[in-house]
Design a protein around this motif. Structure first.
Motif, PDB file in Angstrom:
ATOM      1  N   UNK A 319     113.146   6.481  12.105  1.00 13.83           N
ATOM      2  CA  UNK A 319     111.843   6.495  11.442  1.00 13.83           C
ATOM      3  C   UNK A 319     111.339   7.916  11.243  1.00 13.83           C
ATOM      4  N   UNK A 320     111.436   8.732  12.293  1.00 13.52           N
ATOM      5  CA  UNK A 320     110.871  10.081  12.263  1.00 13.52           C
ATOM      6  C   UNK A 320     111.785  11.056  11.525  1.00 13.52           C
ATOM      7  N   UNK A 321     113.094  10.772  11.532  1.00 10.41           N
ATOM      8  CA  UNK A 321     114.027  11.662  10.861  1.00 10.41           C
ATOM      9  C   UNK A 321     114.467  12.841  11.695  1.00 10.41           C
ATOM     10  N   UNK A 322     114.646  12.624  13.014  1.00  8.68           N
ATOM     11  CA  UNK A 322     115.155  13.666  13.908  1.00  8.68           C
ATOM     12  C   UNK A 322     116.298  13.069  14.721  1.00  8.68           C
ATOM     13  N   UNK A 323     117.138  13.898  15.331  1.00 11.39           N
ATOM     14  CA  UNK A 323     118.224  13.355  16.159  1.00 11.39           C
ATOM     15  C   UNK A 323     117.689  12.570  17.362  1.00 11.39           C
ATOM     16  N   UNK A 324     118.425  11.548  17.772  1.00 11.19           N
ATOM     17  CA  UNK A 324     118.014  10.729  18.919  1.00 11.19           C
ATOM     18  C   UNK A 324     117.906  11.554  20.190  1.00 11.19           C
ATOM     19  N   UNK A 325     118.744  12.585  20.322  1.00 11.40           N
ATOM     20  CA  UNK A 325     118.666  13.451  21.514  1.00 11.40           C
ATOM     21  C   UNK A 325     117.294  14.106  21.618  1.00 11.40           C
TER      22      UNK A 325
END
Length: 386
Positions: A319-325
């Motif tokens: 949703x946010x568009x960043x890596x899960x880490x």
């Protein structure tokens, strides 16, 4: 055992050898190197010395197999990650050490008799009365050492290593009169046994509550003094765990060394913050958020995998568009770039669809929606209510 204000204290000259002591002891194995001792606290260090003496170099690394973040009540009403003494001693079994005898409140002359009868002993006493340490006459805390007969005198081996405000504590071997030793709160005999096959293990709980307790404590000097101890303990225990992982098959995760370095720097920052506040200066604003972020990263790197948490992090990342880490390591979702209220709605809808649940409207509060832990709790509660 307490390691208050040791993390980044400026080194000074080593403690002066008391007149009754002399460096000696060719009848024992070499003391742990300062590098290895630098991964250990003052209870572990001499368990490690025993393990390596009895089972060979690096046997002590099994003491770092299990990694826990389980805060318990500590000084000043603050939580602490420092394990209880008995919990620390229980880890000896992982390194092939079996407790076979125990005595409490032992006077120096009685300690001499026990050592002559049983050989080398593991001792816990007050560091304030240990003349080979910089804490001597300065700081009361539980500290361990090994002692064995050396003719009519005592051979003390202490593998502990740290910088302190009063000087450097370095691994030492001393020959001294029995009368110079303190009253022992606990004396143990350990015998060698086959060490079990150690497996890495991580257990993390209560990160948010832990950090919040330090943020809200009204006595900032006391809070930062204790936080210095906490970050020092975290840095050492993670360095020991990383050293244990390095003995396992396969390459070590490249993030591990960076994480250990990060915790060491946090310990330095905590000490500097403590000294600033102690002198009446403002407290640095970013320290506690950095501690929270490091603890979340610690759980992601070393903790037992949580499939719900991993899946929730993936949904938020999409949703946010960043890596899960980055989602897993963030102290709060609001710290992620571009996270805003519209995305909260998208996250809620995506989670309900992914897990096939419907959240209770009364639970859709900011404190639940702005943290990964809060979203995981929502998913778990909604799943249980089906």
């Amino acid at each position: 055992m307490t390691a208050v204000t040791e993390a980044a204290a400026t080194p000074t000259a080593p403690p002066t050898v008391p007149p009754t002591a002399a460096a000696s002891g060719p009848d024992t194995a070499a003391v742990l190197s300062a590098e290895r001792a630098g991964r250990l606290d003052c209870v572990q260090s001499n368990l490690a010395q025993l393990a390596d003496d009895l089972h060979g170099p690096d046997a002590h690394l099994a003491l770092g197999a299990a990694l826990r973040f389980r805060p318990r009540p500590g000084p000043h009403g603050l939580p602490t990650v420092e394990p209880a003494l008995e919990d620390q001693l229980a880890t000896a079994a992982s390194a092939g050490l079996a407790e076979t005898a125990r005595w409490t409140a032992v006077q120096p002359d009685a300690l001499a008799g026990l050592a002559r009868e049983h050989g080398r002993l593991y001792v816990v006493a007050d560091s304030f009365a240990m003349p080979w340490l910089p804490y001597h006459g300065q700081r009361h805390m539980e500290h361990s050492y090994l002692v064995a007969p050396h003719g009519e005198r005592a051979l003390v081996v202490d593998a502990y290593s740290s910088h302190t405000p009063w000087g450097v504590a370095a691994p030492v071997r001393w020959v001294t009169d029995w009368s110079t030793l303190p009253v022992s709160s606990l004396v143990l005999r350990f015998d060698p046994v086959p060490a079990p096959e150690a497996e890495p293990y991580g257990d993390h709980a209560g990160i948010e509550e832990y950090v919040a307790a330090y943020a809200a404590h009204p006595d900032r000097v006391a809070a930062l003094d204790q936080l210095t101890t906490e970050t020092w303990l975290l840095a050492r225990s993670r360095a020991l765990h990383a050293a244990f992982l390095a003995t396992r098959p396969g390459p070590l995760d490249e993030r591990t060394a960076a994480h250990v370095l990060r915790l060491g720097r946090l310990a330095e920052q905590a000490f500097l913050a403590f000294r600033r506040v102690q002198r009446g200066r403002p407290e640095p604003g970013g320290l506690l958020p950095d501690v929270a972020a490091a603890l979340h990263a610690d759980r992601e790197l070393f903790g037992t995998p949580d499939p719900v948490r991993a899946a929730v992090a993936e949904v938020v990342a999409d949703v946010v568009g960043v890596p899960a880490d980055e989602v897993r390591a963030a102290p709060a979702l609001t710290a992620l770039p571009g996270f805003h209220s519209f995305e909260v709605v998208e996250v809620v809808e995506a989670l309900e669809e992914r897990f096939g649940v419907e959240f209770d409207p009364d639970d859709l509060l900011p404190e639940n929606l702005h943290r990964l832990d809060g979203l995981c709790a929502l998913v778990t509660a909604a799943g249980a209510a089906r």
